[in-house]
Design a protein around this motif. Sequence first.
Motif, PDB file in Angstrom:
ATOM      1  N   ALA A  23       4.625   7.259  -4.008  1.00  0.00           N
ATOM      2  CA  ALA A  23       3.163   7.326  -4.036  1.00  0.00           C
ATOM      3  C   ALA A  23       2.580   6.196  -4.884  1.00  0.00           C
ATOM      4  O   ALA A  23       1.589   5.560  -4.500  1.00  0.00           O
ATOM      5  CB  ALA A  23       2.705   8.685  -4.565  1.00  0.00           C
ATOM      6  N   ARG A  26       2.851   2.821  -3.040  1.00  0.00           N
ATOM      7  CA  ARG A  26       1.807   2.699  -2.010  1.00  0.00           C
ATOM      8  C   ARG A  26       0.444   2.410  -2.646  1.00  0.00           C
ATOM      9  O   ARG A  26      -0.312   1.574  -2.181  1.00  0.00           O
ATOM     10  CB  ARG A  26       1.723   3.970  -1.178  1.00  0.00           C
ATOM     11  CG  ARG A  26       2.866   4.133  -0.233  1.00  0.00           C
ATOM     12  CD  ARG A  26       2.683   5.387   0.584  1.00  0.00           C
ATOM     13  NE  ARG A  26       3.843   5.605   1.432  1.00  0.00           N
ATOM     14  CZ  ARG A  26       3.999   6.644   2.204  1.00  0.00           C
ATOM     15  NH1 ARG A  26       3.078   7.584   2.246  1.00  0.00           N
ATOM     16  NH2 ARG A  26       5.080   6.766   2.946  1.00  0.00           N
ATOM     17  N   TYR A  27       0.127   3.121  -3.706  1.00  0.00           N
ATOM     18  CA  TYR A  27      -1.156   2.944  -4.378  1.00  0.00           C
ATOM     19  C   TYR A  27      -1.288   1.533  -4.942  1.00  0.00           C
ATOM     20  O   TYR A  27      -2.299   0.869  -4.763  1.00  0.00           O
ATOM     21  CB  TYR A  27      -1.304   3.978  -5.502  1.00  0.00           C
ATOM     22  CG  TYR A  27      -2.521   3.762  -6.363  1.00  0.00           C
ATOM     23  CD1 TYR A  27      -3.785   4.125  -5.902  1.00  0.00           C
ATOM     24  CD2 TYR A  27      -2.410   3.182  -7.622  1.00  0.00           C
ATOM     25  CE1 TYR A  27      -4.907   3.911  -6.690  1.00  0.00           C
ATOM     26  CE2 TYR A  27      -3.522   2.971  -8.411  1.00  0.00           C
ATOM     27  CZ  TYR A  27      -4.766   3.337  -7.939  1.00  0.00           C
ATOM     28  OH  TYR A  27      -5.884   3.115  -8.720  1.00  0.00           O
ATOM     29  N   SER A  30      -1.773  -1.254  -2.258  1.00  0.00           N
ATOM     30  CA  SER A  30      -3.008  -1.297  -1.477  1.00  0.00           C
ATOM     31  C   SER A  30      -4.035  -2.176  -2.178  1.00  0.00           C
ATOM     32  O   SER A  30      -4.152  -2.152  -3.406  1.00  0.00           O
ATOM     33  CB  SER A  30      -3.570   0.110  -1.264  1.00  0.00           C
ATOM     34  OG  SER A  30      -3.964   0.671  -2.489  1.00  0.00           O
ATOM     35  N   SER A  32      -7.412  -3.539  -3.719  1.00  0.00           N
ATOM     36  CA  SER A  32      -8.563  -2.912  -4.363  1.00  0.00           C
ATOM     37  C   SER A  32      -9.837  -3.537  -3.819  1.00  0.00           C
ATOM     38  O   SER A  32      -9.879  -4.746  -3.598  1.00  0.00           O
ATOM     39  CB  SER A  32      -8.518  -3.135  -5.875  1.00  0.00           C
ATOM     40  OG  SER A  32      -7.367  -2.561  -6.416  1.00  0.00           O
TER      41      SER A  32
END
Length: 56
Positions: A23, A26-27, A30, A32
Motif C-alpha cells: 500500500a 503504491r501511495y 502515485s 501528487s
Amino acid sequence: MKRLLELKARREGRSQAELVREALERYLASPSPKSLGIGEDTGVTGRTAEARLEKD
C-alpha cells in the motif's frame, strides 16, 4: 483499520507487513497533484463559498 488489515491478510494468506508495504509503495509511486485550485479565485471568500454550496 487494524481489524480490516487483519481480515484482509488472513483472507489473502499474506502478512500484514506485506500488505502495508504494498500500500505504501503504491501511495508513494502515485503522482501528487501540483495544485488543487485553492486560492485561484480571489473573489471567493468563506462566506460566498458556503452560499454557493447551499444553492446546490
